[in-house]
Design an enzyme around this catalytic site. Structure first.
Site, short mmCIF file in Angstrom:
data_model
loop_
_atom_site.label_atom_id
_atom_site.label_comp_id
_atom_site.label_asym_id
_atom_site.label_seq_id
_atom_site.Cartn_x
_atom_site.Cartn_y
_atom_site.Cartn_z
N SER A 159 109.57 110.59 55.99
CA SER A 159 109.45 109.68 57.14
C SER A 159 110.51 109.98 58.19
O SER A 159 110.47 109.43 59.28
CB SER A 159 109.59 108.22 56.68
OG SER A 159 110.84 108.05 56.04
N HIS A 201 102.69 112.39 56.54
CA HIS A 201 103.44 111.13 56.44
C HIS A 201 102.49 109.94 56.30
O HIS A 201 101.73 109.63 57.21
CB HIS A 201 104.32 110.97 57.69
CG HIS A 201 105.10 109.69 57.72
ND1 HIS A 201 105.39 109.02 58.88
CD2 HIS A 201 105.64 108.95 56.72
CE1 HIS A 201 106.08 107.93 58.60
NE2 HIS A 201 106.23 107.86 57.30
N GLU A 207 100.24 110.66 59.51
CA GLU A 207 100.72 111.61 60.53
C GLU A 207 100.75 113.01 59.91
O GLU A 207 101.34 113.20 58.85
CB GLU A 207 102.14 111.24 60.99
CG GLU A 207 102.18 110.04 61.91
CD GLU A 207 103.61 109.74 62.38
OE1 GLU A 207 103.82 109.63 63.59
OE2 GLU A 207 104.52 109.61 61.53
N ASN A 230 107.52 106.32 63.74
CA ASN A 230 108.86 105.78 63.50
C ASN A 230 109.75 105.90 64.73
O ASN A 230 110.66 105.11 64.93
CB ASN A 230 109.51 106.47 62.30
CG ASN A 230 108.98 105.91 60.99
OD1 ASN A 230 108.42 104.81 60.95
ND2 ASN A 230 109.14 106.65 59.91
#
Length: 723
Positions: free
Chosen positions: A445, A466, A478, A516
Site C-alpha cells: 500500500s 493493491h 490498483e 492512498n
C-alpha cells in the site's frame, strides 16, 4: 438456454413468425407458443424503447390466434434472461416528460401481457434484473433455473432511479410490501432459492428441463394469488390503514438515516409504493411513471449512470490496448494474514483458480483457509449455496510452508508485512522457485514497486496489485506498473483482477500510488481539525452528511492508526511538507492506540455501544478542550478540497490515465460519494474557477498546503473542465 436447445426440448413446431428484430414467436402443436428474445449483436438482452412496435405486433398475433393457450417467454441467450433496460436511451431525454413517456410505454406493454387471455410464463435462466424482472412480473407464472448465474432483482435505485415499468406495483402485490420495498431500496438481487422462498418464482428447476416445466405452467389456468403477507403482525401492518402508516413512516425514517437526504430515489420508491397500495394499481402506475421521469433528470441519477457507463467500459478494456493477457491457471499467495486470506478467497471463489498459500507458520495457512470457510459457511447457513458447493470451492485452496507446488504457478500475489527487504527477498524466492514467466504481484500500500523490483533478475515480471480491506467486499484494485514492467504482465494482471470480481485501475508507480495519495491529505486535514479543537463526532458527522460512508477519524480507527499513518513518511519524502502529518499521531500511537483492532483508538470499543462513541480520554491525551467553531459545510469543504487538489495533481502527473479512472478509483477505493460522480466530475460540477477560489481562500486563512495545483490554476484561467 439457446434456441438450438429449445428446439430439442419441445414438440413439433407448426410455424415460426419471421422477424429481423430481437423477438421471434414459434407456435407449437400443443397450444404453447415460444416467445424468444435475442437482441442481435449484444452479449446480454436489454430492453429498448424501439422494441415497442415489434413486441406489440407479436402480442396482436398471439391475441388473434385462438389455438395459442399459453406463451413461454424465454431468452435466446445462453447466459441471461434480460439484464435490464438499456439505460443509454435516457441520455436523449431533454425533460422529465420525455422520460415519463418511456416508462409509460413500458408499462403499457407489460399491462397488455398481464391482461392477455393466454397464460404467460417467464422461463428465467441467468440474470432477470430491472426491466427484465418487470417483464417476468407481468407474466402469470415464473420458473427459473437453479444455476448460480440466475438472479432476480430491481437494482434501479443504484442508478438513482426506480423501477419504471410496473415493478413498484407488481412486486409488493406478489411478495408483500416489506420484502418488496427492501429489495427495491437496496437494489439487492435474490438468488433462485431466495426467489422461490419470497414467492417471486413459482418453481426452481435444472436448466435442462426449464422449457418443459415452463410449458406445463403455460397450459394451466392463470393463478389466483393469495395475499402474500405471512404472519399476523405482517398482515396487520400491510393490510390495515394504521398499520401501513406506521410501516411507511418507519421506512422513511430508516432510509433518511442511511442516505442523509443525498439520494432522492429511495424516498420516491416509498412514496410510489404507498400510492399504489392505498389508491390502487392505476394511481400507482401513474405515480411510478411520473417519479421515474423526475428522477431521470436529477443530477444524482446522472452521476450514478455515468459511473455505470464507466465501469462497463472498463470491463471491456485490456490493461494495455492491443496486448492480450496470458491465462492464469494457478495462483500463489504469500502470507496468510487478513489480506492474504482475502486474496485467496476472491481468487478461488470468484476467479475459480486454484490457490497455493505459503506462510512461515502453519497457523498462518490455517487462518487464511478459515477466512474462506467462514464466508462460505455463512452462505451455506443462509441457503445461498449448497454445502457441496462450499466444499468444491474450499478444495481449490492448499497450503505450504516451503515452495513446494510453486513450479507451475502463473501469478504470485505477495501480501506480507510492509518491509522492503522482506518483499525483495520474496521476489528472489519466486524467481528461484517458479517459472520464468511467473508474475510477481505485490499487494503493497506504500512501497514503490520500483524499489521492490530493484534487485530482481526479471523486473519485467514484477508489478503492484493493491487490494483494499476487506478484500471480499471492496471492489477496487490498483494495478501498479513500474518502468520495466512488461505490457503483457500489465494486461495479464488487469485480467486476473477482473476475474476476481475487482474493478482494476492502472496507475503509475510512486509513493501512495493514487488512492492512498489522495486519501492522506484528507485524513491529515481531519487530524488538524481535531487539534484545532473541533469535536471528533462533529468532523465525522460532517463528512458522512457530505456523502462518505464513514467519517475520516472513524475510517482511521477501522483501518488501524498504525497502518493508516505508515504511508506518511513515503509521501513526505516524495512530495514534501504538504504531506506532513500532525505530530498528534505520534502521541496517539505511543499511547498504544491502534484503533478497532486492539479496541483502543479515537473511539470507545468497550460496552454495548462499541465503536459508536468517541473515547473522551483522547482529548485529555492531546491536551484539548473540544468546542465546535466550524459549520458542517466548512469541515467537509476543508477535508474534501485537500483530496480534490491532490487528485488533480495525480492526473497532471500521469499517475492515473484519465479523469474517469480517477473517479472510479476514489468511489470504489475510499467511498467518495457516488452521487457526486467522483473527484473530477465533482470539480466539474462546482466549476474549476470555484474550486480554485476556495483553495485560495483557505491557503490565506489556514496555510500553504491549500495552494491550488498548477493544473487547476491553468484550467480556471482557460475555462476548461475535466470531462
Amino acid at each position: 438456454m439457446s434456441q438450438e436447445n429449445m428446439s430439442e426440448s419441445t414438440e413439433v413446431k407448426n410455424e415460426a413468425t419471421p422477424t429481423t428484430g430481437a423477438f421471434s414467436l414459434t407456435k407449437q402443436d400443443n397450444g404453447v407458443a415460444i416467445l424468444s428474445m435475442d437482441v442481435p449483436g449484444e452479449s446480454m438482452n436489454t430492453l429498448k424503447a424501439e422494441f415497442g412496435d415489434e413486441i406489440s405486433a407479436m402480442l396482436d398475433d398471439i391475441e388473434q390466434d385462438n389455438s395459442i393457450k399459453g406463451v413461454v417467454v424465454i431468452s435466446g441467450k445462453s447466459n441471461s434472461f434480460v439484464a435490464g433496460a438499456d439505460i443509454s436511451m435516457l441520455a436523449a431525454c431533454k425533460t422529465a416528460e420525455d422520460a415519463t413517456k418511456i416508462a409509460a410505454g413500458g408499462q403499457a406493454v407489460f399491462d397488455r401481457i398481464e391482461n392477455m387471455k393466454a397464460t404467460f410464463v417467464a422461463a428465467i435462466h441467468g440474470p432477470a434484473l430491472g426491466g427484465g424482472l418487470e417483464l417476468a412480473l407481468a407474466c402469470h407464472y415464473r420458473v427459473c433455473t437453479d444455476s448460480s448465474k440466475t438472479q432476480v432483482g430491481l437494482p434501479e435505485v443504484q442508478l438513482g432511479l426506480l423501477p419504471g415499468s410496473g415493478g413498484t406495483q407488481r412486486l409488493p402485490r406478489l411478495i408483500g410490501i416489506q420484502q418488496a420495498m427492501k429489495m427495491m431500496l437496496t437494489g439487492s438481487p435474490a438468488r433462485a432459492k431466495q426467489a422461490k422462498k419470497y414467492g417471486i418464482v413459482d418453481d426452481v428447476v435444472p436448466e435442462s428441463v426449464l422449457l418443459d416445466v415452463a410449458e406445463q405452467f403455460a397450459l394451466k389456468r392463470k393463478p389466483e394469488r393469495e395475499a402474500p403477507q405471512k404472519g399476523l403482525m405482517n398482515k396487520m401492518l400491510e393490510t390495515t390503514g394504521p398499520g401501513r402508516n406506521i410501516m411507511f413512516k418507519k421506512a422513511r425514517e430508516a432510509t433518511f438515516s442511511k442516505t442523509k437526504g443525498n439520494y432522492p430515489a429511495p424516498g420516491f420508491i416509498i412514496d410510489v409504493i404507498e400510492t399504489g397500495m392505498t389508491e390502487g394499481m392505476k394511481a400507482g402506475l401513474k405515480a411510478e411513471a411520473e417519479a421515474f421521469g423526475k428522477l431521470v433528470m436529477t443530477p444524482e441519477s446522472f452521476q450514478l449512470r455515468q459511473i455505470f457507463f464507466a465501469t462497463t467500459e472498463m470491463k471491456k478494456e485490456n490493461g494495455v490496448e492491443g496486448v492480450t493477457p496470458a491465462k492464469v491457471n494457478k495462483a500463489g499467495v504469500l502470507g496468510g494474514g487478513l489480506m492474504g486470506g482475502g486474496i485467496a478467497f476472491v481468487t478461488s471463489t470468484k476467479a475459480g483458480v486454484p490457490v497455493r498459500i505459503k506462510d512461515v507458520r502453519a497457523e498462518g495457512i490455517a487462518n487464511a483457509m478459515k477466512y474462506s470457510y467462514d464466508i462460505l459457511n455463512k452462505k451455506v447457513k443462509k441457503r445461498f449455496i449448497r454445502n457441496s458447493e462450499m466444499q468444491k470451492q474450499l478444495s481449490l485452496l492448499t497450503g505450504t510452508l516451503d515452495y513446494s507446488g510453486y513450479k507451475d504457478i502463473d501469478i504470485v500475489v505477495e501480501a506480507v508485512f510492509e518491509d522492503l527487504d522482506l518483499k525483495q527477498k520474496m521476489v528472489a524466492d519466486i524467481e528461484e522457485n517458479c517459472k520464468e514467466t511467473t508474475i510477481f504481484a505485490s499487494n503493497t500500500s506504500s512501497i514503490p514497486i520500483t524499489q521492490i523490483a530493484a534487485k530482481a533478475k526479471r523486473p519485467e515480471n514484477v508489478i503492484g496489485l493493491h487490494y483494499f480491506s476487506p478484500v471480499d467486499k471492496m471492489p477496487l484494485a490498483e494495478v501498479i506498473a513500474h518502468e520495466k514492467t512488461s505490457d503483457e504482465v500489465i494486461s495479464s494482471t488487469v485480467e486476473f483482477a477482473k476475474k476476481q470480481g475487482k474493478t482494476p485501475v492502472v496507475v503509475k508507480d510512486g509513493a501512495g500510488f493514487y488512492v492512498n495519495r489522495i486519501l492522506a491529505p484528507y485524513m491529515n486535514e481531519a487530524a488538524n481539525l481535531i487539534l484545532d479543537g473541533e469535536p471528533i463526532e462533529h468532523i465525522d458527522k460532517s463528512l458522512v452528511k457530505f456523502g462518505f460512508p464513514v467519517g475520516p477519524v472513524k475510517l482511521l480507527d477501522e483501518v488501524g492508526i498504525d497502518v493508516g499513518t505508515k504511508i506518511i513518511p513515503f509521501l513526505v519524502e516524495a512530495f514534501g511538507e504538504r504531506f506532513t502529518a500532525p505530530s498528534a499521531f505520534d502521541k496517539v500511537l505511543a499511547d498504544g492506540r491502534k484503533g478497532k483492532k486492539n479496541k483502543k483508538g479515537f473511539y470507545d470499543y468497550e460496552g454495548k455501544k462499541s465503536g459508536k462513541e468517541v473515547d473522551e480520554s483522547i482529548y485529555e491525551l492531546l491536551s484539548l478542550s473540544p468546542s465546535s467553531k466550524l459549520s458542517e459545510k466548512e469541515v467537509a469543504e476543508r477535508c474534501v478540497l485537500m483530496m480534490l487538489n491532490e487528485a488533480a495533481r495525480c492526473l497532471d502527473e500521469g499517475v492515473i490515465r484519465n479523469a474517469r479512472d480517477g473517479d472510479i478509483g476514489a468511489i470504489f477505493g475510499i467511498g467518495f460519494p457516488p452521487f457526486l460522480g467522483g473527484p473530477f466530475r465533482y470539480m466539474d460540477t462546482l466549476g474549476i474557477k470555484h474550486v480554485v477560489s476556495r483553495l485560495h481562500h483557505y491557503s490565506t486563512a489556514v496555510g500553504d498546503k491549500f495552494e491550488p495545483a498548477d493544473v487547476l490554476e491553468k484550467m480556471a484561467e482557460s475555462g476548461e473542465s475535466f470531462y
